[in-house]
Design an enzyme around this catalytic site. Sequence first.
Site, short mmCIF file in Angstrom:
data_model
loop_
_atom_site.label_atom_id
_atom_site.label_comp_id
_atom_site.label_asym_id
_atom_site.label_seq_id
_atom_site.Cartn_x
_atom_site.Cartn_y
_atom_site.Cartn_z
N ARG A 1 0.84 -1.33 -0.09
CA ARG A 1 0.09 0.09 0.10
C ARG A 1 0.70 1.14 -0.02
NH1 ARG A 1 -5.87 -1.11 2.73
NH2 ARG A 1 -6.44 -2.95 1.44
N VAL B 1 -4.44 -7.30 -0.71
CA VAL B 1 -3.77 -7.28 0.66
C VAL B 1 -4.95 -7.00 1.59
CG1 VAL B 1 -1.44 -7.02 0.26
CG2 VAL B 1 -2.56 -5.01 0.46
N SER C 1 17.57 -14.82 5.31
CA SER C 1 17.13 -14.14 4.34
C SER C 1 17.74 -13.00 3.94
CB SER C 1 15.63 -13.87 4.66
OG SER C 1 14.95 -14.92 5.05
N ASP D 1 11.97 -15.30 16.71
CA ASP D 1 13.31 -15.29 17.75
C ASP D 1 13.86 -14.23 18.08
OD1 ASP D 1 13.21 -18.08 17.01
OD2 ASP D 1 14.55 -18.22 15.44
N GLU E 1 15.18 -23.86 23.10
CA GLU E 1 15.21 -24.81 22.44
C GLU E 1 16.83 -25.38 22.26
OE1 GLU E 1 13.66 -24.30 18.34
OE2 GLU E 1 14.19 -22.50 18.20
N ILE F 1 3.38 -24.18 17.11
CA ILE F 1 2.40 -23.27 17.66
C ILE F 1 2.83 -21.99 17.91
CG2 ILE F 1 2.67 -23.83 19.97
CD1 ILE F 1 -0.67 -24.17 19.92
N ARG G 1 4.63 -20.23 16.04
CA ARG G 1 4.71 -19.26 15.04
C ARG G 1 3.36 -18.93 14.38
NH1 ARG G 1 9.12 -22.17 10.88
NH2 ARG G 1 11.08 -22.03 12.38
#
Length: 320
Positions: free
Chosen positions: A26, A58, A106, A128, A223, A251, A253
Amino acid sequence: MIKKIGVLTSGGDAPGMNAAIRGVVRAALTEGLEVFGIYDGYLGLYEDRMVQLDRYSVSDMINRGGTFLGSARFPEFREEHIRAVAIENMKKRGLDALVVIGGDGSYMGAMRLTEMGFPCIGLPGTIDNDIKGTDYTIGFFTALSTVVEAIDRLRDTSSSHQRISVVEVMGRYCGDLTLAAAIAGGCEFIMVPEVEYTRDDLVAEIKAGIAKGKKHAIVAITEHMCDVDELASYIEKETGRETRATVLGHIQRGGSPVPYDRILASRMGAYAIELLLQGHGGRCVGIQNEKLVHHDIIDAIENMKRPFKNDWLDCAKKLY
């Protein structure tokens, strides 16, 4: 002069990614730009799976968890010839720049594309909270809400049975989510990767709590630190208290993003467009002291330090 941009989500999904995509789309359309969404991250970029997005693409996305564009692991993107195909695909569509929403993996892909002459902006999307150059990442606060809700429920049953519960929290190698959840959930004991800690240290603290009259306890652990089922068995053997392990898993995420994540994602998405129009590439967006900032992606990946939240840990320990 930028006229067309692409947007993709990459790596593990995080609540608020859809809000970030919406912010990018947008804001770009408001500035007269065209926007293409890339399906399934860098894999879709390589396979030339793109679609032009408009304002209505969107609509009703700000409150949705996950990412409607999809995400995929694509380690082959490290190869230069793979990235060259991706760049050629973008150029065929007339794209001038790319916004990447994801974690440090990424960011690495975005940096490599920028080095090959295609400008990219990175937005920190991960539960995270382990990205340098930003106080918080998109998805962190929603995951925190999910973890705390689970801890609250575990406390109900732990107190009923005078039981010790060991809760494994995501975070990869960053303890922020565990720390925040431990404070908000009133956990009695914490184990995070940034602090050296043995299971015997933990058992000693639990025994001290029992000696003071503690009837039940919640142990929050990040973890990858150990096998939580084995840890629970060890605690039970050493303390004589029934102990159970719970792995919250993926769960954490999911779910509709909380308001703060929606706001953060929207602001960051719009800011990415500002940076591109100013001629920036190879940058990543962050928020520090509630102000939007941007850094060189290579600094966020390799050069910047990410201070551990010692004040959070100190607070949690005072409240044991």
